[in-house]
Design a protein around this motif. Structure first.
Motif, mmCIF file in Angstrom:
data_model
loop_
_atom_site.group_PDB
_atom_site.id
_atom_site.type_symbol
_atom_site.label_atom_id
_atom_site.label_comp_id
_atom_site.label_asym_id
_atom_site.label_seq_id
_atom_site.Cartn_x
_atom_site.Cartn_y
_atom_site.Cartn_z
ATOM 1 N N PHE A 1 0.825 -1.203 0.000
ATOM 2 C CA PHE A 1 0.000 0.000 0.000
ATOM 3 C C PHE A 1 0.862 1.257 0.000
ATOM 4 C CE2 PHE A 1 -4.576 -0.981 1.292
ATOM 5 C CZ PHE A 1 -4.572 -2.175 0.594
ATOM 6 N N GLY A 2 0.703 2.072 -1.051
ATOM 7 C CA GLY A 2 1.359 3.371 -1.100
ATOM 8 C C GLY A 2 0.532 4.404 -0.351
ATOM 9 N N HIS A 3 0.873 5.673 -0.508
ATOM 10 C CA HIS A 3 0.196 6.735 0.239
ATOM 11 C C HIS A 3 -1.300 6.780 -0.059
ATOM 12 C CE1 HIS A 3 3.835 8.508 1.915
ATOM 13 N NE2 HIS A 3 4.412 8.380 0.726
ATOM 14 N N VAL A 4 -1.678 6.617 -1.312
ATOM 15 C CA VAL A 4 -3.099 6.707 -1.683
ATOM 16 C C VAL A 4 -3.899 5.589 -1.046
ATOM 17 C CG1 VAL A 4 -4.742 6.633 -3.598
ATOM 18 C CG2 VAL A 4 -2.600 7.902 -3.855
ATOM 19 N N THR B 1 -1.717 9.136 9.526
ATOM 20 C CA THR B 1 -0.918 9.034 8.300
ATOM 21 C C THR B 1 0.559 9.266 8.596
ATOM 22 O OG1 THR B 1 -2.785 9.804 6.964
ATOM 23 C CG2 THR B 1 -0.599 9.956 5.982
ATOM 24 N N LYS B 2 0.847 10.261 9.417
ATOM 25 C CA LYS B 2 2.241 10.550 9.787
ATOM 26 C C LYS B 2 2.849 9.377 10.554
ATOM 27 C CE LYS B 2 5.139 13.951 12.164
ATOM 28 N NZ LYS B 2 5.138 15.209 12.966
ATOM 29 N N THR B 3 2.055 8.773 11.455
ATOM 30 C CA THR B 3 2.539 7.622 12.217
ATOM 31 C C THR B 3 2.864 6.458 11.292
ATOM 32 O OG1 THR B 3 1.208 8.269 14.140
ATOM 33 C CG2 THR B 3 1.970 5.979 14.046
ATOM 34 N N LEU B 4 1.955 6.182 10.356
ATOM 35 C CA LEU B 4 2.173 5.081 9.411
ATOM 36 C C LEU B 4 3.383 5.354 8.522
ATOM 37 C CD1 LEU B 4 -1.511 4.310 8.339
ATOM 38 C CD2 LEU B 4 0.022 2.773 9.575
ATOM 39 N N ASP B 5 3.511 6.578 8.041
ATOM 40 C CA ASP B 5 4.649 6.914 7.180
ATOM 41 C C ASP B 5 5.972 6.710 7.904
ATOM 42 O OD1 ASP B 5 2.897 7.574 5.189
ATOM 43 O OD2 ASP B 5 3.033 9.745 5.476
ATOM 44 N N LYS C 1 10.676 3.305 8.310
ATOM 45 C CA LYS C 1 11.750 2.640 9.051
ATOM 46 C C LYS C 1 11.796 1.134 8.768
ATOM 47 C CE LYS C 1 12.034 5.707 13.085
ATOM 48 N NZ LYS C 1 11.924 5.778 14.575
ATOM 49 N N ASN C 2 10.878 0.671 7.927
ATOM 50 C CA ASN C 2 10.789 -0.754 7.588
ATOM 51 C C ASN C 2 10.459 -1.625 8.789
ATOM 52 O OD1 ASN C 2 11.358 -0.459 4.813
ATOM 53 N ND2 ASN C 2 13.552 -0.314 5.274
ATOM 54 N N PHE C 3 9.818 -1.041 9.801
ATOM 55 C CA PHE C 3 9.379 -1.828 10.944
ATOM 56 C C PHE C 3 8.020 -2.473 10.669
ATOM 57 C CE2 PHE C 3 12.195 1.011 13.599
ATOM 58 C CZ PHE C 3 13.103 0.011 13.883
ATOM 59 N N VAL C 4 7.246 -1.853 9.809
ATOM 60 C CA VAL C 4 5.893 -2.320 9.523
ATOM 61 C C VAL C 4 5.723 -2.478 8.019
ATOM 62 C CG1 VAL C 4 3.430 -1.798 9.701
ATOM 63 C CG2 VAL C 4 4.966 -1.156 11.553
ATOM 64 N N PRO C 5 5.387 -3.662 7.519
ATOM 65 C CA PRO C 5 5.105 -3.817 6.096
ATOM 66 C C PRO C 5 3.879 -2.993 5.700
ATOM 67 C CG PRO C 5 5.413 -5.953 7.161
ATOM 68 C CD PRO C 5 5.286 -4.942 8.251
ATOM 69 N N ALA C 6 3.865 -2.487 4.507
ATOM 70 C CA ALA C 6 2.767 -1.630 4.043
ATOM 71 C C ALA C 6 1.625 -2.471 3.500
ATOM 72 C CB ALA C 6 3.274 -0.655 2.991
ATOM 73 N N TYR C 7 1.082 -3.334 4.370
ATOM 74 C CA TYR C 7 -0.048 -4.166 4.007
ATOM 75 C C TYR C 7 -1.191 -3.934 4.995
ATOM 76 C CZ TYR C 7 2.867 -6.749 0.690
ATOM 77 O OH TYR C 7 3.671 -7.091 -0.372
ATOM 78 N N PRO C 8 -2.443 -4.208 4.589
ATOM 79 C CA PRO C 8 -3.604 -3.870 5.418
ATOM 80 C C PRO C 8 -3.559 -4.398 6.846
ATOM 81 C CG PRO C 8 -4.324 -4.469 3.221
ATOM 82 C CD PRO C 8 -2.850 -4.735 3.266
ATOM 83 N N LEU C 9 -3.089 -5.645 7.049
ATOM 84 C CA LEU C 9 -3.077 -6.210 8.393
ATOM 85 C C LEU C 9 -2.341 -5.306 9.367
ATOM 86 C CD1 LEU C 9 -3.479 -8.480 10.469
ATOM 87 C CD2 LEU C 9 -1.399 -9.544 9.583
#
Length: 376
Positions: free
Chosen positions: A296-299, A329-333, A338-346
């Motif tokens: 998941f990108g920014h959009v 959004t800032k928290t997720l970014d 930092k590559n601590f969280v994969p950018a996937y819905p879960l």
């Protein structure tokens, strides 16, 4: 299904049914204010309960002696129960899809696989929180086409065979479930295989499809389903790489299913060697196209955050909504950067769940263990 008319000043309710069970209800309105006679006043009330598929009809007449409106006892439907409810018979020609998903299987489709709760909505279903991912075509040489999430369902209906692969926890099963729901809503009759269902080859495939239909729909409609043209059917196979152990067996099944349904969607784990073998065994001589689930990108992240925030029953003013959206959004970014969280819905939903529970998230933390503990 329902025809409301007026002008005749004579109240009646008439229902017409044909031999196929299709029904039309006609309701003629009375006069609300009779010219020259104030004692004559009639109006109708028609209540439809869409969740329980029932209806209730009232005709109210002015009672001069009691000085209020009373229901007309002579216009109570003969088939109504003691509370006045009767079955709401939908015209079959107007049903979006006559093949109704069985209640048990619908519960499975709505189960996100992980329990997410919301302060005002309680336990959330998959449709509450799902956002379609973008898909990227896999090519050996150049960069393939991109399919935006909002166009995925339409894209699937334009292809006969698709292989969609994704990383672990990328939402493959959720994608399969939502494709099933949305293809069904669009008028197709999809079937979904998982590793729990037996998928026989050759002659046994007919039997496997019939058994699956009876599990996922009303078994009484099986004969009608068997007579459907190929272009009304779709088959989704989740965890395709686990269905059979042999590559040749998988290839044969994929090609054979194409004879039963106009759309075959195979969803598999995105393991490079396995996908390579699948492609080598199956692409030749078939119309199979391979697409990969993108992170998941920014959009996409904004869409899922907005959907979460919109779940609240109380209306939030635009300033507060924007403040919350910017904070999350800032928290997720930061976490994804930092590559601590994969950018996937879960993982995105886990962060949203933590923010909903007012759990402070330390974005300056520098260990994976901190975030694993947070998600647990």
């Amino acid at each position: 299904d329902i025809v409301l008319t007026g002008h005749e000043h004579e109240t009646f309710k008439r229902e017409q049914r044909n031999i196929r069970g299709e029904a039309n209800t006609s309701i003629e309105g009375g006069v609300l204010q009779e010219s020259g006679n104030a004692t004559v006043s009639v109006f109708n009330s028609f209540v439809v309960d869409t969740s329980l598929r029932r209806q209730k009809f009232y005709c109210f007449r002015w009672d001069e002696e009691k000085e209020h409106y009373l229901p007309d006892p002579y216009l109570v439907p003969a088939m109504a129960d003691e509370d006045g409810w009767e079955e709401f018979a939908i015209n079959k020609k107007r049903k979006p899809n006559k093949f109704e998903i069985s209640r048990r299987f619908l519960e499975q489709l709505e189960n996100p696989g992980v329990k997410f709760t919301h302060s005002t909505r309680g336990t959330l279903s998959l449709p509450d929180i799902f956002v379609y991912p973008d898909l990227r075509e896999v090519r050996l040489k150049n960069v393939g086409n991109l399919v935006k999430g909002e166009h995925v369902v339409e894209f699937v209906t334009r292809h006969s065979q698709l292989l969609i692969s994704g990383d672990s926890q990328s939402g493959k099963t959720s994608l399969a479930k939502m494709l099933f729901r949305d293809l069904h809503a669009g008028g197709l009759v999809p079937l979904m295989f998982t590793p729990r269902q037996s998928l026989s080859s050759r002659d046994g495939l007919h039997r496997s499809l019939e058994e699956l239909f009876c599990l996922q729909y009303d078994a009484r409609e099986l004969e009608t389903f068997k007579q459907l043209p190929k272009n009304r059917k779709a088959i989704i196979i989740d965890d395709y790489d686990k269905i059979l152990s042999g590559l040749k067996g998988r290839a044969n099944i994929a090609q054979t299913l194409g004879k039963f349904a106009a759309h075959v969607i195979l969803i598999a784990d995105n393991v490079a060697v396995e996908v390579h073998e699948l492609l080598r065994a199956e692409v030749q001589g078939t119309e199979l196209k391979h697409y990969q689930i993108k992170s998941f990108g920014h959009v996409r992240r904004n869409r899922i955050v907005e959907k979460w925030l919109a779940l609240r029953d109380t209306e939030v003013d635009k300033v507060e909504f924007t403040r919350q959206l910017n904070y999350i959004t800032k928290t997720l970014d930061t976490l994804i950067g930092k590559n601590f969280v994969p950018a996937y819905p879960l993982f995105i939903l886990s962060v949203l769940q933590a923010s909903e529970a007012a759990t402070p998230i330390d974005t300056s933390a520098s260990t994976h263990g901190y975030y694993y503990e947070l998600f647990i």
